[in-house]
Motif scaffolding. Structure first.
Motif, PDB file in Angstrom:
ATOM      1  N   ALA A   1       0.950  -1.392  -0.230  1.00 48.18           N
ATOM      2  CA  ALA A   1       0.147   0.070   0.037  1.00 48.18           C
ATOM      3  C   ALA A   1       0.570   1.558   0.312  1.00 48.18           C
ATOM      4  O   ALA A   1       0.352   2.429  -0.886  1.00 48.18           O
ATOM      5  N   VAL A   2       2.164   0.817   1.117  1.00 53.85           N
ATOM      6  CA  VAL A   2       2.773   2.410   0.643  1.00 53.85           C
ATOM      7  C   VAL A   2       3.435   2.867  -0.682  1.00 53.85           C
ATOM      8  O   VAL A   2       3.633   3.776  -0.803  1.00 53.85           O
ATOM      9  N   ILE A   3       3.806   1.611  -1.123  1.00 54.57           N
ATOM     10  CA  ILE A   3       4.421   1.936  -1.987  1.00 54.57           C
ATOM     11  C   ILE A   3       4.060   1.795  -2.820  1.00 54.57           C
ATOM     12  O   ILE A   3       4.067   3.422  -4.270  1.00 54.57           O
ATOM     13  N   VAL A   4       2.102   1.999  -3.528  1.00 61.44           N
ATOM     14  CA  VAL A   4       1.796   2.036  -4.085  1.00 61.44           C
ATOM     15  C   VAL A   4       0.822   4.002  -4.443  1.00 61.44           C
ATOM     16  O   VAL A   4       1.172   4.581  -5.529  1.00 61.44           O
ATOM     17  N   VAL A   5       0.496   4.473  -3.182  1.00 59.12           N
ATOM     18  CA  VAL A   5       0.241   5.263  -3.263  1.00 59.12           C
ATOM     19  C   VAL A   5       1.722   6.252  -3.073  1.00 59.12           C
ATOM     20  O   VAL A   5       1.555   7.844  -3.255  1.00 59.12           O
ATOM     21  N   SER A   6       2.816   5.923  -2.616  1.00 58.36           N
ATOM     22  CA  SER A   6       4.685   6.911  -2.982  1.00 58.36           C
ATOM     23  C   SER A   6       4.715   6.613  -4.714  1.00 58.36           C
ATOM     24  O   SER A   6       5.228   8.213  -5.035  1.00 58.36           O
ATOM     25  N   GLU A   7       4.162   5.661  -5.251  1.00 58.10           N
ATOM     26  CA  GLU A   7       5.348   5.491  -6.632  1.00 58.10           C
ATOM     27  C   GLU A   7       4.247   6.583  -7.833  1.00 58.10           C
ATOM     28  O   GLU A   7       5.037   6.521  -8.771  1.00 58.10           O
ATOM     29  N   ILE A   8       3.365   6.175  -7.591  1.00 60.46           N
ATOM     30  CA  ILE A   8       2.214   6.705  -8.606  1.00 60.46           C
ATOM     31  C   ILE A   8       2.185   8.741  -8.782  1.00 60.46           C
ATOM     32  O   ILE A   8       1.949   8.445  -7.896  1.00 60.46           O
ATOM     33  N   GLY A   9       2.855   8.593  -9.852  1.00 67.07           N
ATOM     34  CA  GLY A   9       3.463   9.723 -10.201  1.00 67.07           C
ATOM     35  C   GLY A   9       4.441  10.806  -9.928  1.00 67.07           C
ATOM     36  O   GLY A   9       4.423  11.583  -9.989  1.00 67.07           O
ATOM     37  N   ASP A  10       5.047   9.533  -9.260  1.00 65.45           N
ATOM     38  CA  ASP A  10       6.895  10.019  -8.441  1.00 65.45           C
ATOM     39  C   ASP A  10       7.575   9.851 -10.063  1.00 65.45           C
ATOM     40  O   ASP A  10       7.080   9.758 -10.989  1.00 65.45           O
ATOM     41  N   LYS A  11       9.010  10.446  -9.590  1.00 66.06           N
ATOM     42  CA  LYS A  11       9.735  11.030 -10.369  1.00 66.06           C
ATOM     43  C   LYS A  11      10.175   9.447 -11.321  1.00 66.06           C
ATOM     44  O   LYS A  11       9.907   9.473 -12.397  1.00 66.06           O
ATOM     45  N   THR A  12      10.449   8.285 -10.732  1.00 73.70           N
ATOM     46  CA  THR A  12      10.868   7.267 -11.413  1.00 73.70           C
ATOM     47  C   THR A  12       9.582   6.315 -12.025  1.00 73.70           C
ATOM     48  O   THR A  12       9.578   6.278 -13.515  1.00 73.70           O
ATOM     49  N   PHE A  13       8.030   6.481 -11.484  1.00 73.81           N
ATOM     50  CA  PHE A  13       6.905   6.626 -12.978  1.00 73.81           C
ATOM     51  C   PHE A  13       7.370   6.855 -13.932  1.00 73.81           C
ATOM     52  O   PHE A  13       6.885   6.538 -15.390  1.00 73.81           O
ATOM     53  N   PHE A  14       7.725   8.942 -13.919  1.00 71.30           N
ATOM     54  CA  PHE A  14       7.731   9.219 -15.044  1.00 71.30           C
ATOM     55  C   PHE A  14       8.659   9.409 -15.912  1.00 71.30           C
ATOM     56  O   PHE A  14       8.458   9.237 -17.162  1.00 71.30           O
ATOM     57  N   ILE A  15       9.912   8.224 -15.563  1.00 75.81           N
ATOM     58  CA  ILE A  15      11.094   7.767 -15.626  1.00 75.81           C
ATOM     59  C   ILE A  15      10.982   6.582 -16.555  1.00 75.81           C
ATOM     60  O   ILE A  15      10.878   6.280 -18.255  1.00 75.81           O
ATOM     61  N   ALA A  16       9.981   6.403 -15.715  1.00 74.81           N
ATOM     62  CA  ALA A  16       9.685   4.987 -16.559  1.00 74.81           C
ATOM     63  C   ALA A  16       8.721   4.635 -17.887  1.00 74.81           C
ATOM     64  O   ALA A  16       8.658   4.512 -18.943  1.00 74.81           O
ATOM     65  N   ALA A  17       8.462   5.451 -17.573  1.00 70.93           N
ATOM     66  CA  ALA A  17       7.110   6.491 -18.532  1.00 70.93           C
ATOM     67  C   ALA A  17       7.413   6.634 -20.183  1.00 70.93           C
ATOM     68  O   ALA A  17       6.818   6.388 -21.321  1.00 70.93           O
ATOM     69  N   ILE A  18       8.095   7.459 -19.851  1.00 67.24           N
ATOM     70  CA  ILE A  18       9.227   8.706 -21.267  1.00 67.24           C
ATOM     71  C   ILE A  18       9.789   7.747 -21.304  1.00 67.24           C
ATOM     72  O   ILE A  18       9.682   7.368 -23.321  1.00 67.24           O
ATOM     73  N   MET A  19      10.405   6.921 -21.188  1.00 65.92           N
ATOM     74  CA  MET A  19      11.264   6.217 -21.828  1.00 65.92           C
ATOM     75  C   MET A  19      10.908   4.911 -23.110  1.00 65.92           C
ATOM     76  O   MET A  19      11.473   4.310 -23.075  1.00 65.92           O
ATOM     77  N   SER A  20       9.317   4.741 -21.733  1.00 68.06           N
ATOM     78  CA  SER A  20       9.100   3.563 -22.603  1.00 68.06           C
ATOM     79  C   SER A  20       8.641   3.826 -24.372  1.00 68.06           C
ATOM     80  O   SER A  20       7.710   2.845 -24.555  1.00 68.06           O
ATOM     81  N   MET A  21       7.960   4.713 -24.205  1.00 68.10           N
ATOM     82  CA  MET A  21       7.865   5.718 -25.240  1.00 68.10           C
ATOM     83  C   MET A  21       8.510   5.400 -26.756  1.00 68.10           C
ATOM     84  O   MET A  21       8.031   6.004 -27.589  1.00 68.10           O
ATOM     85  N   LYS A  22       9.246   5.459 -26.020  1.00 69.73           N
ATOM     86  CA  LYS A  22      11.007   5.783 -27.312  1.00 69.73           C
ATOM     87  C   LYS A  22      11.359   3.791 -27.658  1.00 69.73           C
ATOM     88  O   LYS A  22      12.102   4.045 -28.601  1.00 69.73           O
ATOM     89  N   HIS A  23      11.652   3.274 -26.011  1.00 75.23           N
ATOM     90  CA  HIS A  23      12.209   2.394 -26.621  1.00 75.23           C
ATOM     91  C   HIS A  23      11.226   1.404 -25.915  1.00 75.23           C
ATOM     92  O   HIS A  23      10.329   1.435 -25.720  1.00 75.23           O
ATOM     93  N   SER A  24      11.925  -0.298 -26.337  1.00 76.52           N
ATOM     94  CA  SER A  24      10.823  -0.849 -25.028  1.00 76.52           C
ATOM     95  C   SER A  24      10.904  -1.466 -24.193  1.00 76.52           C
ATOM     96  O   SER A  24      11.204  -0.860 -23.177  1.00 76.52           O
ATOM     97  N   ARG A  25       9.133  -1.173 -24.107  1.00 76.33           N
ATOM     98  CA  ARG A  25       8.206  -1.043 -22.978  1.00 76.33           C
ATOM     99  C   ARG A  25       9.460  -2.462 -21.820  1.00 76.33           C
ATOM    100  O   ARG A  25       9.788  -2.649 -20.536  1.00 76.33           O
ATOM    101  N   LEU A  26       9.760  -3.675 -22.554  1.00 80.28           N
ATOM    102  CA  LEU A  26       9.672  -4.465 -21.397  1.00 80.28           C
ATOM    103  C   LEU A  26      11.691  -4.191 -21.441  1.00 80.28           C
ATOM    104  O   LEU A  26      11.400  -4.560 -19.968  1.00 80.28           O
ATOM    105  N   LEU A  27      12.078  -3.581 -21.967  1.00 80.03           N
ATOM    106  CA  LEU A  27      13.799  -3.331 -21.891  1.00 80.03           C
ATOM    107  C   LEU A  27      13.504  -2.604 -20.576  1.00 80.03           C
ATOM    108  O   LEU A  27      13.655  -2.346 -19.531  1.00 80.03           O
ATOM    109  N   VAL A  28      12.853  -1.605 -20.517  1.00 84.93           N
ATOM    110  CA  VAL A  28      12.442  -0.480 -19.879  1.00 84.93           C
ATOM    111  C   VAL A  28      12.188  -0.752 -18.433  1.00 84.93           C
ATOM    112  O   VAL A  28      12.615  -0.509 -17.141  1.00 84.93           O
TER     113      VAL A  28
END
Length: 247
Positions: free
Chosen positions: A32-59
């Protein structure tokens, strides 16, 4: 004396000897703590942006490897706190969770409705220069031999995964979720905290690589932050109540 009487009178390990509140409570609290802390966090957006240009599986592989490693490291740090008398750990960790909860509530109420998109654009700008360098390596000349192409393809795959790993790992250092994991490991079942943390990170990172930008547009980071503050407070008071009851 019967066997059943002997077994009931023989002292054995209890939940309090292995983290206090049991595997299930540690798993749920960490998840619960991880989910409410990570959604919309910086690491969330790093994965989101990188997956727009590269393989989702690799990211995803690179990011979740970093988050899993960080979870284990955090749990090790938290577990070493068991040298402190448990009653002090209970009060200190509860106080920290209350502070985190109130801080998240305050941030949520003061947060602009479009806060998530602003942070997404900020992270996207930071990654833009890194992506330009990586894109140069992705362009493979037709004149190259098949063997050389395969070698360079493997190098590109490694670079994408390593970039996702490194950016995620260093973005997670000192983050609220890391500190929360350390606190949980000091008072909960460590295996429950590790598994709950990894599952929670996997869910958030999976959502990010599948449709991070869409999620950022549809889910209010303000609402998630306020909900996170409530979750922190609930676990703070439930944990101290259960811990003192067991004592």
């Amino acid at each position: 004396m019967s066997v059943s009487t002997l077994e009931s009178s023989t002292p054995g390990p209890t939940d309090s000897q292995y983290g206090g509140l049991g595997f299930t409570h540690g798993f749920i609290a960490s998840l619960a703590v991880i989910v409410v802390s990570e959604i919309g966090d910086k690491t969330f957006f790093i994965a989101a942006i990188m997956s727009m240009k590269h393989s989702r599986l690799l990211v995803f592989t690179g990011a979740i490897s970093a988050l899993a490693l960080m979870t284990v490291i955090s749990v090790v740090f938290g577990y070493t706190a068991n040298i402190i008398p448990r009653i002090y750990i209970t009060y200190i960790s509860t106080l920290l969770f209350v502070i985190f909860g109130l801080k998240m509530l305050r941030e949520g109420y003061q947060m602009a409705p479009n806060q998530g998109m602003e942070e997404l654009e900020e992270v996207q700008s930071d990654l833009h220069k890194r992506e330009e360098e990586l894109e140069k390596d992705i362009t493979i000349q037709d004149a190259e031999s098949g063997a050389r192409k395969r070698v360079r393809a493997y190098v590109i795959i490694f670079k994408i995964m390593f970039q996702a790993f490194a950016l995620t790992f260093f973005a997670e250092l000192g983050d609220r979720s890391q500190i929360s994991t350390i606190i949980l490991a000091a008072r909960e079942d460590v295996f429950g905290v590790i598994l709950g943390g990894i599952v929670g990170h996997s869910l958030c990172t999976g959502l990010a690589v599948i449709g991070g930008r869409f999620i950022a547009q549809k889910i209010s980071v303000r609402t998630v932050t306020i909900a996170g503050g409530i979750v922190f407070l609930l676990f703070a008071f439930s944990a101290i109540f259960l811990d003192l009851t067991n004592s």
